[in-house]
Design an enzyme around this catalytic site. Structure first.
Site, PDB file in Angstrom:
ATOM      1  N   GLY A 125      53.782  22.195 114.326  1.00  0.00           N
ATOM      2  CA  GLY A 125      54.990  21.663 114.936  1.00  0.00           C
ATOM      3  C   GLY A 125      54.987  20.160 115.168  1.00  0.00           C
ATOM      4  O   GLY A 125      55.906  19.637 115.795  1.00  0.00           O
ATOM      5  N   GLN A 126      53.997  19.457 114.661  1.00  0.00           N
ATOM      6  CA  GLN A 126      53.942  18.004 114.858  1.00  0.00           C
ATOM      7  C   GLN A 126      55.067  17.344 114.066  1.00  0.00           C
ATOM      8  O   GLN A 126      55.173  17.514 112.860  1.00  0.00           O
ATOM      9  CB  GLN A 126      52.583  17.462 114.402  1.00  0.00           C
ATOM     10  N   THR A 127      55.946  16.630 114.771  1.00  0.00           N
ATOM     11  CA  THR A 127      57.077  15.968 114.116  1.00  0.00           C
ATOM     12  C   THR A 127      56.860  14.473 113.951  1.00  0.00           C
ATOM     13  O   THR A 127      57.511  13.854 113.112  1.00  0.00           O
ATOM     14  CB  THR A 127      58.392  16.219 114.880  1.00  0.00           C
ATOM     15  N   VAL A 128      56.005  13.876 114.754  1.00  0.00           N
ATOM     16  CA  VAL A 128      55.611  12.478 114.589  1.00  0.00           C
ATOM     17  C   VAL A 128      54.126  12.497 114.250  1.00  0.00           C
ATOM     18  O   VAL A 128      53.318  12.957 115.047  1.00  0.00           O
ATOM     19  CB  VAL A 128      55.868  11.646 115.875  1.00  0.00           C
TER      20      VAL A 128
ATOM     21  N   HIS B  51      49.436  12.456 119.803  1.00  0.00           N
ATOM     22  CA  HIS B  51      49.929  12.348 121.183  1.00  0.00           C
ATOM     23  C   HIS B  51      49.712  13.675 121.897  1.00  0.00           C
ATOM     24  O   HIS B  51      49.745  14.738 121.293  1.00  0.00           O
ATOM     25  CB  HIS B  51      51.402  11.932 121.226  1.00  0.00           C
TER      26      HIS B  51
ATOM     27  N   HIS C 292      50.986  16.125 124.950  1.00  0.00           N
ATOM     28  CA  HIS C 292      52.101  16.433 125.848  1.00  0.00           C
ATOM     29  C   HIS C 292      51.546  16.856 127.207  1.00  0.00           C
ATOM     30  O   HIS C 292      50.673  17.726 127.279  1.00  0.00           O
ATOM     31  CB  HIS C 292      52.941  17.588 125.295  1.00  0.00           C
TER      32      HIS C 292
END
Length: 149
Positions: free
Chosen positions: A110-113, A117, A119
């Site tokens: 699900g990593q979109t960038v 990072h 959460h």
């Protein structure tokens, strides 16, 4: 604006998955200074631009890497140090009842960038009818392991 490095992805997602060319600028590498709550040698603490709960924050690696497995021991220590700091800030400001702490590591996760990072998501009593399972709900059909199915 703080620019940590102009980037060309070393391991880009496919064109179809990414939806953009490889000649893009990472949004985490070009964060405006006003977004940064605190930083240390290797990490930044920011409030999420698309929060799923009050206080949802991100701890971002200053070096552009996609995966937690790609960082050095010093970077890992800096990220976790800032995670502890961010949690103490959110504890005082929002007084949540719990937290989900997570990393989407890779496109399939699900990593979109494609920039590491963490959460930090404050949780509040009643924000879900039944919060059991927490992050297990990323695959809903496997989340509930405590009832007879």
């Amino acid at each position: 604006m703080v620019v940590y490095q102009k980037l060309v992805y070393e391991n880009p997602m496919s064109e179809a998955d990414h939806g953009k060319t490889n000649d893009i600028t990472c949004p985490f590498c070009t964060l405006p200074e006003a977004r940064i709550v605190k930083s240390n040698d290797h990490a930044l603490f920011v409030h999420d631009g698309y929060p799923i709960s009050e206080g949802h924050s991100l701890i971002i690696s200053k070096r552009h890497v996609g995966s937690f497995s790609q960082i050095t021991d010093n970077e890992r220590s800096s990220l976790l140090e800032l995670l502890d700091y961010a949690k103490s800030v959110l504890d005082m400001k929002f007084k949540p009842d719990g937290y989900n702490i997570g990393i989407n590591d890779g496109h399939s996760a699900g990593q979109t960038v494609s920039h590491l990072h963490i959460h930090l998501i404050p949780r509040y009593t009643g924000d879900r009818t039944d919060p059991r399972g927490g992050v297990r709900w990323v695959i809903p059909e496997k989340a509930d392991y405590w009832t007879n199915r």
